[in-house]
Each structure stands twice: as C-alpha cells, then as structure tokens.
Motif scaffolding. Structure first.
Motif, short mmCIF file in Angstrom:
data_model
loop_
_atom_site.label_atom_id
_atom_site.label_comp_id
_atom_site.label_asym_id
_atom_site.label_seq_id
_atom_site.Cartn_x
_atom_site.Cartn_y
_atom_site.Cartn_z
N LEU A 24 74.39 51.43 -51.97
CA LEU A 24 75.33 50.78 -51.06
C LEU A 24 76.67 50.62 -51.76
O LEU A 24 76.74 50.11 -52.87
CB LEU A 24 74.79 49.42 -50.64
N ILE A 25 77.71 51.07 -51.10
CA ILE A 25 79.08 50.95 -51.61
C ILE A 25 79.83 49.99 -50.69
O ILE A 25 79.76 50.11 -49.47
CB ILE A 25 79.77 52.33 -51.63
N ILE A 26 80.54 49.06 -51.30
CA ILE A 26 81.34 48.11 -50.53
C ILE A 26 82.79 48.50 -50.67
O ILE A 26 83.36 48.45 -51.76
CB ILE A 26 81.07 46.67 -50.98
N SER A 27 83.37 48.93 -49.56
CA SER A 27 84.75 49.44 -49.55
C SER A 27 85.57 48.64 -48.54
O SER A 27 85.92 49.13 -47.47
CB SER A 27 84.74 50.93 -49.20
N VAL A 28 85.80 47.38 -48.88
CA VAL A 28 86.56 46.49 -48.00
C VAL A 28 87.74 45.91 -48.78
O VAL A 28 87.83 46.07 -49.99
CB VAL A 28 85.66 45.35 -47.45
N GLN A 29 88.60 45.21 -48.07
CA GLN A 29 89.73 44.55 -48.72
C GLN A 29 89.20 43.60 -49.78
O GLN A 29 88.17 42.95 -49.60
CB GLN A 29 90.56 43.78 -47.70
N ILE A 30 89.91 43.51 -50.88
CA ILE A 30 89.46 42.73 -52.04
C ILE A 30 89.14 41.28 -51.67
O ILE A 30 88.19 40.70 -52.20
CB ILE A 30 90.47 42.82 -53.20
N ASN A 31 89.88 40.71 -50.75
CA ASN A 31 89.62 39.31 -50.38
C ASN A 31 88.36 39.15 -49.52
O ASN A 31 87.96 38.02 -49.25
CB ASN A 31 90.84 38.69 -49.68
N LYS A 32 87.72 40.24 -49.12
CA LYS A 32 86.49 40.20 -48.32
C LYS A 32 85.25 40.57 -49.13
O LYS A 32 84.13 40.43 -48.66
CB LYS A 32 86.59 41.17 -47.14
N VAL A 33 85.43 41.07 -50.36
CA VAL A 33 84.31 41.60 -51.15
C VAL A 33 83.22 40.55 -51.37
O VAL A 33 82.04 40.82 -51.12
CB VAL A 33 84.81 42.17 -52.50
N LEU A 34 83.56 39.37 -51.85
CA LEU A 34 82.55 38.34 -52.11
C LEU A 34 81.82 37.91 -50.85
O LEU A 34 80.61 37.68 -50.86
CB LEU A 34 83.17 37.14 -52.82
N GLU A 35 82.55 37.82 -49.76
CA GLU A 35 81.94 37.47 -48.48
C GLU A 35 80.88 38.51 -48.09
O GLU A 35 79.77 38.15 -47.69
CB GLU A 35 83.03 37.40 -47.40
N ILE A 36 81.19 39.78 -48.23
CA ILE A 36 80.25 40.85 -47.89
C ILE A 36 79.07 40.85 -48.86
O ILE A 36 77.92 40.99 -48.43
CB ILE A 36 80.96 42.23 -47.90
N ILE A 37 79.33 40.68 -50.15
CA ILE A 37 78.23 40.64 -51.12
C ILE A 37 77.29 39.48 -50.81
O ILE A 37 76.07 39.64 -50.85
CB ILE A 37 78.79 40.56 -52.56
N ASN A 38 77.83 38.32 -50.49
CA ASN A 38 76.98 37.18 -50.13
C ASN A 38 76.20 37.43 -48.84
O ASN A 38 75.08 36.96 -48.71
CB ASN A 38 77.83 35.91 -49.99
N GLU A 39 76.79 38.17 -47.93
CA GLU A 39 76.12 38.48 -46.67
C GLU A 39 74.94 39.43 -46.88
O GLU A 39 73.87 39.22 -46.33
CB GLU A 39 77.12 39.13 -45.70
N VAL A 40 75.11 40.46 -47.67
CA VAL A 40 74.08 41.50 -47.79
C VAL A 40 73.30 41.45 -49.10
O VAL A 40 72.29 42.12 -49.24
CB VAL A 40 74.67 42.93 -47.62
N GLY A 41 73.76 40.64 -50.05
CA GLY A 41 73.15 40.60 -51.37
C GLY A 41 71.67 40.38 -51.41
O GLY A 41 70.95 41.10 -52.10
N PRO A 42 71.12 39.39 -50.71
CA PRO A 42 69.68 39.16 -50.79
C PRO A 42 68.91 40.35 -50.28
O PRO A 42 67.86 40.66 -50.67
CB PRO A 42 69.45 37.94 -49.90
#
Length: 92
Positions: free
Chosen positions: A74-92
């Motif tokens: 999985l590659i996360i290619s979003v705006q830098i200010n959204k990265v942690l939000e996305i990681i927290n959403e899909v991380g588990p």
C-alpha cells in the motif's frame, strides 16, 4: 508475497495507492503498469476515478480501508497534511 519472488509478485501481488487520482498517484500507477505489475488498485477523488482508470488501467476502490485490506503493498500518495490521518484510518 514478496518472498515468492518478484515475477510472482508482479503477476499475483496487489498494489494499492491511496491518492491514486492525483499527479503522483497516477504517475505511480502508470509506472507500475509499465514495469509489468498486473493488479493495481487506487482510491481518491471520485470525479477523477473514471479518467484515472482509463489512463492507468487500475481499478478504483472507493473505501481506503477496503483498499488497505486487499493490497499486498500500500502506497499513500496524499497531501502531506493528510498523511497521518490516512495512516490512522487504515493502519490497523
């Protein structure tokens, strides 16, 4: 999956890109396609999804969590200010 070797992964592995409708996401999808990877998936802007599918031959997945579940990489290619939000959403 990668332990079976790169040729096996290219054919059977699933690569997902969250943010695949943006410039970097589309670039990644096109690059992986040119390198011979078969199973490419992405999420992102619904309005750009059809255009991205046609351009990259990847499959649009509407839900980020679902994309994370089906992806071997999985590659996360979003705006830098959204990265942690996305990681927290899909991380588990």
């Amino acid at each position: 999956m990668l332990d079976k070797g790169l040729p096996y992964f290219k054919k059977n592995g699933k690569i997902g890109i969250i943010g695949g409708t943006g410039r970097m996401g589309q670039w990644g999808l096109i690059l992986f396609k040119k390198l011979g990877y078969k199973n490419l998936f992405f999420s992102g802007n619904k309005e750009k999804a059809k255009e991205t599918e046609e351009k990259t031959k990847a499959i649009f997945i509407e839900d980020n969590k679902e994309l994370a579940k089906i992806s071997d990489m999985l590659i996360i290619s979003v705006q830098i200010n959204k990265v942690l939000e996305i990681i927290n959403e899909v991380g588990p």
